[in-house]
Design an enzyme around this catalytic site. Structure first.
Site, short mmCIF file in Angstrom:
data_model
loop_
_atom_site.label_atom_id
_atom_site.label_comp_id
_atom_site.label_asym_id
_atom_site.label_seq_id
_atom_site.Cartn_x
_atom_site.Cartn_y
_atom_site.Cartn_z
N LEU A 1 -6.97 -9.57 11.67
CA LEU A 1 -7.49 -8.21 11.67
C LEU A 1 -9.00 -8.18 11.96
CD1 LEU A 1 -5.62 -6.53 8.67
CD2 LEU A 1 -5.40 -5.96 11.09
N GLY A 2 -9.52 -9.30 12.44
CA GLY A 2 -10.95 -9.34 12.75
C GLY A 2 -11.81 -9.03 11.54
N GLY B 1 -9.94 -0.30 11.62
CA GLY B 1 -10.72 0.87 11.97
C GLY B 1 -11.62 1.38 10.86
N LYS B 2 -11.59 0.71 9.71
CA LYS B 2 -12.33 1.27 8.56
C LYS B 2 -13.84 1.22 8.72
CE LYS B 2 -12.01 -2.99 5.77
NZ LYS B 2 -11.40 -3.56 4.54
N SER C 1 -8.09 -14.45 10.30
CA SER C 1 -8.73 -13.18 10.69
C SER C 1 -7.96 -12.45 11.79
CB SER C 1 -10.18 -13.43 11.15
OG SER C 1 -10.99 -13.79 10.06
N TYR D 1 -14.08 -21.78 -1.52
CA TYR D 1 -13.81 -20.39 -1.89
C TYR D 1 -14.17 -20.11 -3.34
CZ TYR D 1 -11.13 -19.97 2.46
OH TYR D 1 -10.74 -19.94 3.78
N LEU E 1 -10.30 -4.43 12.70
CA LEU E 1 -9.26 -3.82 13.52
C LEU E 1 -8.44 -2.76 12.78
CD1 LEU E 1 -8.18 -6.99 15.50
CD2 LEU E 1 -9.04 -4.86 16.51
N GLY F 1 -10.99 -7.42 9.05
CA GLY F 1 -10.68 -6.06 8.62
C GLY F 1 -11.14 -5.00 9.61
#
Length: 412
Positions: free
Chosen positions: A295-296, A302-303, A293, A108, A300, A298
């Site tokens: 939220l996949g 919807g952004k 992940s 990272y 999920l 990010g």
């Protein structure tokens, strides 16, 4: 019917102040350092406001004595999308909200670059100097097989998960993190060939010789004996790999893996649910899932559905072309839109639906959640506290109906 959305509920507590993050002014750089003095809405306060709903829960990780928060704070944006000060602000907020586990890696920040490699650890290390070390559960990862990142080692053309590589990785991680031990050391991805990062099917033609499981475990055993590592785990692993590690440990009297860090979300379920759930069950191998992940990437939230929105333009999937592109494909977007409509039906935000789904799975020990701002982190943590626990049965039935139609839309 589920509880009201997190933003609506919390906004109602503060009137026009909206989310706690905005109320406290933590989005203003000059005031971020005052976060610990001007405490935001705590989980305990939220629980009281909601009539006794509990705050974050803590669970034992596999066979270890580590009791970790159901949210693990993922830090891979530190040093690329976040400055050191922003990283410290988010770390302070995470601890304040009850998160006791941090996840980092020698690779990272992401995307991996020689110029930035190690900055994530350095930012955590400088922050750790102000914290009681024994209250923080620190997880990091050693890279698997790689021909692309030899700069991680002093003298190597290919990264391997052998004793020399593992020990060098740990020594450098300890220096960057400014600590003398790691609570959980994981193999970031296997030394052998496996389908990774969106790939689904195993390609036998890609098989290659790999470091024996016993050799990998003996290297970890040495580090545990030296007091530099407490427990070990794997990441991006398969049922075969988990079983081989557990069998080798039992047969040779070597350290047993206690955790597996794999992708798991509404968009990525099959690879874990098909048989890793059985393998990792407490009555079988007892290996705890750290779901990354949730939220996949990010998606999920919807952004990314509105490609012209500021949120989409600033999101990782667009900032770094090709990164996690599986979540930005047309089918993934189509299914995401349907999950968002489902969230609306039950008066939930998209983030609440996605995170609560993973939260409630019996085989998930902790969800790894990253953020690039305190406001994002606030929304994520609140989703765990505010959202009905467990999600209603009729909502789960609707989720399963969508899943039966689309399965995993992020498969490459």
């Amino acid at each position: 019917m589920a509880t009201a959305s997190g933003s609506a509920v919390i906004s109602s507590f503060f009137g026009d102040g909206g989310f706690c993050g905005r109320r406290c002014g933590i989005n203003r750089p000059a005031e971020r350092s005052t976060l610990t003095r001007r405490r935001c809405l705590t989980s305990a306060t939220i629980a009281a406001k909601l009539g006794g709903q509990t705050a974050l829960q803590y669970r034992k990780l596999g066979d270890s004595d580590l009791k970790i928060s159901e949210i693990t704070f993922g830090t891979m944006t530190f040093g690329e999308q976040n400055t050191e000060k922003e990283a410290h602000d988010m770390l302070n907020y995470a601890i304040e909200r009850g998160i006791n586990t941090l996840d980092t890696a020698e690779a990272y920040p992401i995307p991996m670059k020689k110029e930035t490699q190690g900055k994530t650890d350095m930012y955590i290390g400088s922050w750790l100097q102000t914290q009681p070390r024994d209250k923080i559960i620190l997880a990091t990862k050693v890279c698997g097989y790689s021909e692309r990142s030899p700069y991680l080692r002093d003298n190597a053309k290919v990264l391997r998960v052998d004793a020399e590589n593992i020990k060098e990785s740990v020594e450098k991680s300890l220096q960057r993190l400014k600590t003398d031990y790691i609570d959980l050391l994981q193999i970031h991805w296997p030394d052998r060939y496996v389908p990774l990062f969106g790939e689904f099917f195993y390609d036998p033609s890609k098989w290659r010789p790999s470091v024996p499981f016993t050799e990998q475990l003996r290297a970890f055993q040495d580090l545990i004996a030296e007091g530099k590592v407490r427990y070990i785990g794997v990441s991006n692993e398969t049922s075969y790999g988990v079983m081989e590690f557990v069998h080798a440990a039992k047969l040779e009297g070597l350290p047993k893996i206690i955790s597996i860090q794999n992708s798991y979300s509404l968009l990525v379920r099959c690879k874990f649910e098909v048989d890793l759930v059985e393998v990792c069950h407490p009555n079988n191998c007892n290996v705890g899932l750290l779901a990354y992940s949730p939220l996949g990437g990010g998606a999920l939230s919807g952004k990314y559905l509105d490609i012209e929105s500021e949120a989409a333009k600033k999101g990782r999937l667009n900032l770094f072309p090709g990164y996690m592109e599986r979540y930005n494909r047309s089918l993934a977007k189509k299914v995401t839109a349907q999950y968002i409509e489902l969230a609306k039906k039950y008066d939930l935000s998209p983030v609440q639906l996605a995170l609560a789904f993973v939260r409630d799975r019996s085989f998930v020990t902790s969800s790894i959640i990253g953020a690039t701002s305190v406001e994002q982190l606030t929304e994520d943590v609140d989703a765990f506290v505010v959202t009905q626990r467990p999600l209603p049965a009729d909502l789960m039935a609707d989720i399963e109906s969508l899943f039966k139609i689309y399965k995993d839309p992020a498969i490459l």
